[in-house]
Design a protein around this motif. Structure first.
Motif, PDB file in Angstrom:
ATOM      1  N   UNK A 198      -3.295  -3.596  -2.498  1.00 10.47           N
ATOM      2  CA  UNK A 198      -3.814  -2.421  -2.178  1.00 10.47           C
ATOM      3  C   UNK A 198      -4.772  -2.356  -1.054  1.00 10.47           C
ATOM      4  N   UNK A 199      -5.305  -3.517  -0.687  1.00  5.21           N
ATOM      5  CA  UNK A 199      -6.201  -3.109   0.533  1.00  5.21           C
ATOM      6  C   UNK A 199      -5.260  -3.073   1.802  1.00  5.21           C
ATOM      7  N   UNK A 200      -4.274  -3.957   1.756  1.00  7.54           N
ATOM      8  CA  UNK A 200      -3.330  -3.961   2.806  1.00  7.54           C
ATOM      9  C   UNK A 200      -2.803  -2.234   3.033  1.00  7.54           C
ATOM     10  N   UNK A 201      -2.265  -1.873   1.956  1.00  6.40           N
ATOM     11  CA  UNK A 201      -1.836  -0.380   2.022  1.00  6.40           C
ATOM     12  C   UNK A 201      -2.869   0.505   2.585  1.00  6.40           C
ATOM     13  N   UNK A 202      -3.968   0.380   2.008  1.00  9.22           N
ATOM     14  CA  UNK A 202      -5.213   1.214   2.413  1.00  9.22           C
ATOM     15  C   UNK A 202      -5.311   1.194   3.821  1.00  9.22           C
ATOM     16  N   UNK A 203      -5.259  -0.049   4.533  1.00  8.08           N
ATOM     17  CA  UNK A 203      -5.553  -0.330   6.004  1.00  8.08           C
ATOM     18  C   UNK A 203      -4.248   0.400   6.735  1.00  8.08           C
ATOM     19  N   UNK A 204      -3.153   0.336   6.279  1.00 10.41           N
ATOM     20  CA  UNK A 204      -1.972   0.918   6.743  1.00 10.41           C
ATOM     21  C   UNK A 204      -2.134   2.325   6.911  1.00 10.41           C
ATOM     22  N   UNK A 205      -2.669   2.995   5.703  1.00 13.26           N
ATOM     23  CA  UNK A 205      -2.860   4.458   5.804  1.00 13.26           C
ATOM     24  C   UNK A 205      -4.010   4.906   6.646  1.00 13.26           C
ATOM     25  N   UNK A 206      -4.956   4.129   6.691  1.00 11.93           N
ATOM     26  CA  UNK A 206      -5.947   4.300   7.604  1.00 11.93           C
ATOM     27  C   UNK A 206      -5.674   4.396   9.183  1.00 11.93           C
ATOM     28  N   UNK A 234      -2.446   3.796  10.602  1.00 20.76           N
ATOM     29  CA  UNK A 234      -1.228   4.512  11.156  1.00 20.76           C
ATOM     30  C   UNK A 234      -1.304   5.999  11.580  1.00 20.76           C
ATOM     31  N   UNK A 235      -1.733   6.637  10.752  1.00 18.82           N
ATOM     32  CA  UNK A 235      -1.960   8.091  11.145  1.00 18.82           C
ATOM     33  C   UNK A 235      -3.052   8.269  12.370  1.00 18.82           C
ATOM     34  N   UNK A 236      -3.746   7.283  12.455  1.00 14.84           N
ATOM     35  CA  UNK A 236      -4.944   7.273  13.733  1.00 14.84           C
ATOM     36  C   UNK A 236      -4.195   7.124  14.851  1.00 14.84           C
ATOM     37  N   UNK A 237      -2.912   6.394  14.922  1.00 15.47           N
ATOM     38  CA  UNK A 237      -2.031   5.981  16.149  1.00 15.47           C
ATOM     39  C   UNK A 237      -1.182   7.219  16.248  1.00 15.47           C
ATOM     40  N   UNK A 238      -0.648   7.730  15.087  1.00 18.74           N
ATOM     41  CA  UNK A 238       0.511   8.615  15.226  1.00 18.74           C
ATOM     42  C   UNK A 238       0.163  10.240  15.340  1.00 18.74           C
ATOM     43  N   UNK A 239      -1.327  10.561  14.789  1.00 20.08           N
ATOM     44  CA  UNK A 239      -1.774  12.022  14.792  1.00 20.08           C
ATOM     45  C   UNK A 239      -2.642  12.156  15.826  1.00 20.08           C
ATOM     46  N   UNK A 275      -5.850  12.469   7.838  1.00 19.94           N
ATOM     47  CA  UNK A 275      -6.114  11.030   7.538  1.00 19.94           C
ATOM     48  C   UNK A 275      -6.808  10.611   6.589  1.00 19.94           C
ATOM     49  N   UNK A 276      -8.171  11.208   6.321  1.00 20.83           N
ATOM     50  CA  UNK A 276      -9.112  10.782   5.463  1.00 20.83           C
ATOM     51  C   UNK A 276      -8.567  11.383   4.067  1.00 20.83           C
ATOM     52  N   UNK A 277      -7.891  12.213   3.990  1.00 16.38           N
ATOM     53  CA  UNK A 277      -7.177  12.904   2.521  1.00 16.38           C
ATOM     54  C   UNK A 277      -6.338  11.821   2.107  1.00 16.38           C
ATOM     55  N   UNK A 278      -5.440  11.343   3.118  1.00 13.59           N
ATOM     56  CA  UNK A 278      -4.301  10.211   2.426  1.00 13.59           C
ATOM     57  C   UNK A 278      -5.084   9.166   2.145  1.00 13.59           C
TER      58      UNK A 278
END
Length: 281
Positions: free
Chosen positions: A235-243, A245-250, A260-263
């Motif tokens: 779960x922590x790994x997933x949260x890190x990816x969600x945090x 990845x959008x920071x890089x892409x958006x 980003x913070x909604x996801x």
């Protein structure tokens, strides 16, 4: 501000390299990653209801503090004569009230209110005070900021607990309504990225709670420790990816920060529980 500046200078007058390290470590107790790491463990592996309570309390408190910051628009002591600043990257936006102090006080106070044991109340009083002191030592807040964050962080969970106990069976609706109260601030202070982040996170908690309570209904009881460990690490790994990845892409901007913070809470409260329930871990 000069009187408050004198207080900061007095605190910083005892500065040493060792104290620099200690206070930078203490201030992390009021930062996102520490709180998320503990809150998600409670939610996924220990007590789901307590996890929901903490998520609502923390996200709503953070949104409230972000709204106060843009309302009062107090400049930070950064750059003020005779005040040095460390860990400046943790101090974006306005100064009052202290977000770190509030987050720490809210975190420990919400736990203390849920378990209602003396040792947790002791932590709820002492730990945020240390975090607040660290913000003064680091030169990123005025004393009034710390005092305001401390009072709000300790007091808000006591008020919200009365509401949560009464409407816990309808938590998703309760989360959504309490978040919607702050919509006018988004129109008044539309350019403030921190406010959009806070609103996105609080809305994500409400959406995640709706999805989980409506469709997922994951359980914690009778789960072996090994599966809980897999559940937590994954779960922590997933949260890190969600945090990250959008920071890089958006692109940069309030709306993209909102997304980003909604996801993040949606992934933590609904997506990951759906995955570990399906695969039975």
């Amino acid at each position: 501000m000069e009187f408050q500046a004198e207080i900061i200078r007095a605190i910083q007058s005892v500065a040493t390299p060792a104290l620099d390290i200690i206070f930078q470590a203490i201030t992390m107790l009021g930062e996102d990653f520490f709180i998320i790491f503990v809150a998600t463990f409670i939610y996924w592996c220990f007590n789901k209801e307590m996890g929901y309570w903490m998520c609502w309390c923390l996200s709503l408190g953070n949104l409230f503090v972000s709204s106060l910051k843009v309302m009062f628009a107090v400049e930070r002591p950064i750059g003020y004569e005779g005040i040095r600043t460390l860990r400046e990257h943790t101090a974006p936006g306005y100064s009052f009230p202290s977000g770190h102090t509030h987050a720490s006080a809210n975190f420990f106070s919400s736990i203390a209110r849920a378990v209602n044991r003396k040792r947790f109340w002791t932590l709820a009083i002492i730990m945020p005070a240390l975090v607040g002191l660290s913000r003064l030592y680091l030169g990123v807040h005025w004393p009034m900021d710390v005092l305001g964050g401390y009072i709000i962080g300790l007091g808000l969970p006591l008020v919200l607990w009365l509401i949560y106990r009464k409407y816990a069976k309808h938590k998703a609706v309760m989360f959504l309504i309490s978040t919607a109260v702050f919509v006018p601030f988004l129109f008044i202070y539309a350019d403030d990225t921190s406010l959009w982040k806070s609103f996105g996170f609080a809305l994500g908690v409400a959406i995640g709670a709706f999805i989980e309570t409506k469709f997922i209904h994951f359980e914690i009881d009778d789960i072996p420790a090994k599966k809980k460990a897999i559940r937590y690490v994954g779960g922590i790994l997933l949260v890190l990816v969600v945090y990250l990845l959008p920071k890089v892409l958006l692109p940069v901007g309030p709306i993209y920060s909102f997304i980003r913070y909604l996801l993040i809470p949606v992934a933590a409260t609904a997506l990951w529980p759906a995955i570990f329930k399906k695969f039975k871990f």
